[in-house]
Motif scaffolding. Sequence first.
Motif, mmCIF file in Angstrom:
data_model
loop_
_atom_site.group_PDB
_atom_site.id
_atom_site.type_symbol
_atom_site.label_atom_id
_atom_site.label_comp_id
_atom_site.label_asym_id
_atom_site.label_seq_id
_atom_site.Cartn_x
_atom_site.Cartn_y
_atom_site.Cartn_z
ATOM 1 N N ARG A 176 0.726 -1.253 0.014
ATOM 2 C CA ARG A 176 0.021 0.058 -0.027
ATOM 3 C C ARG A 176 0.906 1.200 0.066
ATOM 4 N N GLN A 177 2.093 1.014 0.385
ATOM 5 C CA GLN A 177 3.008 2.358 0.359
ATOM 6 C C GLN A 177 2.347 3.276 1.419
ATOM 7 N N HIS A 178 1.860 2.768 2.431
ATOM 8 C CA HIS A 178 1.417 3.866 3.292
ATOM 9 C C HIS A 178 0.922 3.096 4.564
ATOM 10 N N ILE A 179 1.470 3.247 5.697
ATOM 11 C CA ILE A 179 1.517 2.828 7.189
ATOM 12 C C ILE A 179 -0.012 2.738 7.476
ATOM 13 N N GLY A 180 -0.637 4.090 7.371
ATOM 14 C CA GLY A 180 -2.186 4.192 7.903
ATOM 15 C C GLY A 180 -2.983 3.116 7.267
ATOM 16 N N GLN A 181 -2.822 3.108 5.720
ATOM 17 C CA GLN A 181 -3.714 2.150 5.162
ATOM 18 C C GLN A 181 -3.416 0.652 5.415
ATOM 19 N N ALA A 182 -2.299 0.442 5.761
ATOM 20 C CA ALA A 182 -1.854 -0.966 6.175
ATOM 21 C C ALA A 182 -2.446 -1.202 7.563
ATOM 22 N N ALA A 183 -2.466 -0.396 8.333
ATOM 23 C CA ALA A 183 -2.917 -0.241 9.873
ATOM 24 C C ALA A 183 -4.302 -0.580 9.609
ATOM 25 N N ARG A 184 -5.101 0.066 8.780
ATOM 26 C CA ARG A 184 -6.527 -0.160 8.706
ATOM 27 C C ARG A 184 -7.043 -1.544 8.379
ATOM 28 N N PHE A 185 -6.180 -1.887 7.133
ATOM 29 C CA PHE A 185 -6.451 -3.360 6.661
ATOM 30 C C PHE A 185 -5.972 -4.394 7.741
ATOM 31 N N LEU A 186 -5.153 -4.145 8.661
ATOM 32 C CA LEU A 186 -4.818 -5.276 9.636
ATOM 33 C C LEU A 186 -5.462 -4.948 11.012
ATOM 34 N N ASN A 187 -6.213 -4.028 11.075
ATOM 35 C CA ASN A 187 -6.820 -3.585 12.259
ATOM 36 C C ASN A 187 -5.939 -3.635 13.611
ATOM 37 N N ILE A 188 -4.972 -2.841 13.287
ATOM 38 C CA ILE A 188 -3.766 -2.518 14.332
ATOM 39 C C ILE A 188 -3.426 -1.120 14.355
ATOM 40 N N SER A 189 -2.830 -0.464 15.381
ATOM 41 C CA SER A 189 -2.412 0.884 15.267
ATOM 42 C C SER A 189 -1.303 1.196 14.409
ATOM 43 N N PRO A 190 -1.187 2.285 13.673
ATOM 44 C CA PRO A 190 -0.102 2.712 12.864
ATOM 45 C C PRO A 190 1.169 2.623 13.682
ATOM 46 N N SER A 191 1.143 3.071 14.957
ATOM 47 C CA SER A 191 2.540 2.762 15.674
ATOM 48 C C SER A 191 3.010 1.597 15.949
ATOM 49 N N ALA A 192 1.955 0.357 15.769
ATOM 50 C CA ALA A 192 2.520 -0.915 16.074
ATOM 51 C C ALA A 192 3.295 -1.324 14.669
ATOM 52 N N ILE A 193 2.878 -1.039 13.611
ATOM 53 C CA ILE A 193 3.444 -1.322 12.266
ATOM 54 C C ILE A 193 4.715 -0.403 12.256
ATOM 55 N N SER A 194 4.830 0.847 12.723
ATOM 56 C CA SER A 194 6.034 1.471 12.699
ATOM 57 C C SER A 194 6.937 0.867 13.331
ATOM 58 N N HIS A 195 6.722 0.672 14.669
ATOM 59 C CA HIS A 195 7.556 -0.031 15.714
ATOM 60 C C HIS A 195 8.316 -1.482 15.002
ATOM 61 N N SER A 196 7.342 -2.170 14.395
ATOM 62 C CA SER A 196 7.636 -3.498 13.838
ATOM 63 C C SER A 196 8.813 -3.216 12.740
ATOM 64 N N ILE A 197 8.429 -2.413 11.876
ATOM 65 C CA ILE A 197 9.304 -2.071 10.638
ATOM 66 C C ILE A 197 10.684 -1.604 11.166
ATOM 67 N N THR A 198 10.731 -0.798 12.237
ATOM 68 C CA THR A 198 12.021 -0.075 12.599
ATOM 69 C C THR A 198 12.711 -1.156 13.282
ATOM 70 N N ALA A 199 12.087 -2.352 13.978
ATOM 71 C CA ALA A 199 12.582 -3.460 14.440
ATOM 72 C C ALA A 199 13.370 -4.070 13.477
ATOM 73 N N LEU A 200 12.734 -4.409 12.458
ATOM 74 C CA LEU A 200 13.291 -5.304 11.281
ATOM 75 C C LEU A 200 14.295 -4.547 10.798
ATOM 76 N N GLU A 201 14.265 -3.285 10.512
ATOM 77 C CA GLU A 201 15.556 -2.535 9.911
ATOM 78 C C GLU A 201 16.657 -2.623 10.757
ATOM 79 N N GLU A 202 16.369 -2.550 12.119
ATOM 80 C CA GLU A 202 17.607 -2.667 13.031
ATOM 81 C C GLU A 202 18.131 -4.024 12.992
ATOM 82 N N GLU A 203 17.391 -4.989 12.913
ATOM 83 C CA GLU A 203 17.756 -6.580 12.870
ATOM 84 C C GLU A 203 18.714 -6.617 11.596
ATOM 85 N N PHE A 204 18.205 -6.230 10.475
ATOM 86 C CA PHE A 204 18.857 -6.314 9.189
ATOM 87 C C PHE A 204 19.985 -5.248 8.689
#
Length: 297
Positions: A15-43
């Motif tokens: 979706r190239q958009h955190i807010g749209q992905a959050a609505r689709f997954l029914n979670i908060s945008p901050s949860a997605i942001s934190h998850s992606i940040t954790a992935l980026e730090e891991e890799f």
Amino acid sequence: MKIDQLQYFVETAKRQHIGQAARFLNISPSAISHSITALEEEFGHKFFEKQGRQIKLTHHGKRLLHRAEFLLAEIGRIQLEVANEDVELRGNYKIAATHVLCSEFLTPAWMELQSRHPSLTSVMQSLRSGDVLSRADSGEIDLGFCFCPHTTPNVQQEILHEGTLLICFGKGHPFLKNPKTENLSRYAAIAALGAPGIESCETIPAFVKANIVPRYANFYDSYDIAVRALKFNTFWTLLPDFIAYSHRDAIEPFIPHEWKAPYRIVAVWPRYRIKTVVLDQLIDKVTASIKKLALIH
């Protein structure tokens, strides 16, 4: 890296958009942001970069997306297969094996599996061991079987069988009248072609210990060729024990004192690729066939 992190990443990338992905997954945008940040730090790489109100995948993000989508699809398939053991297995697989392993073990094993699950299809290739390993390394095949590969960072391995390489002659070879190691130098040898990533039969430690210096006249890319050559010429070569004994009507092995020349038959597959139930069953069938033949001889 967790499954939900990959799911959040994939939906955001689509979706190239955190807010749209959050609505689709029914979670908060901050949860997605934190998850992606954790992935980026891991890799250690950024997967997204901002472009106006949208975000775009970076080069590393595109690479991860391809693999993440594959992994999630395979996880879904595994969950379905485990939940219902009677479910019909399906999918198209790219599989390969060293020439003799392909004809003797892989092909019968796949055909048996396919007869019970007609929705399975495959691209099956007979290759040299080095080519099997390189295609697993590049991700061109889902599963391969080969002899004696070195370990590589992009390939997972599972040893299926370990045996001994034997010095072999055709029946009636002059050497057999006086079978002493020092007499080997009188006769030319033939050897398997070397390949990157595969242990070479030309320089095995057993030759050094037995003071054997082979004089090579020919090289081959299939043990089938070696077997045929021994039947018509005064060459000698190294063959895996199960091949030598399965052709005992035409081949005579010679085992020097304290001879130790081990080989391994190994299953290889891309490290980032999940082994599905299909591939697990195929490995089990190939292993059982190899063990059965080894016990017979």
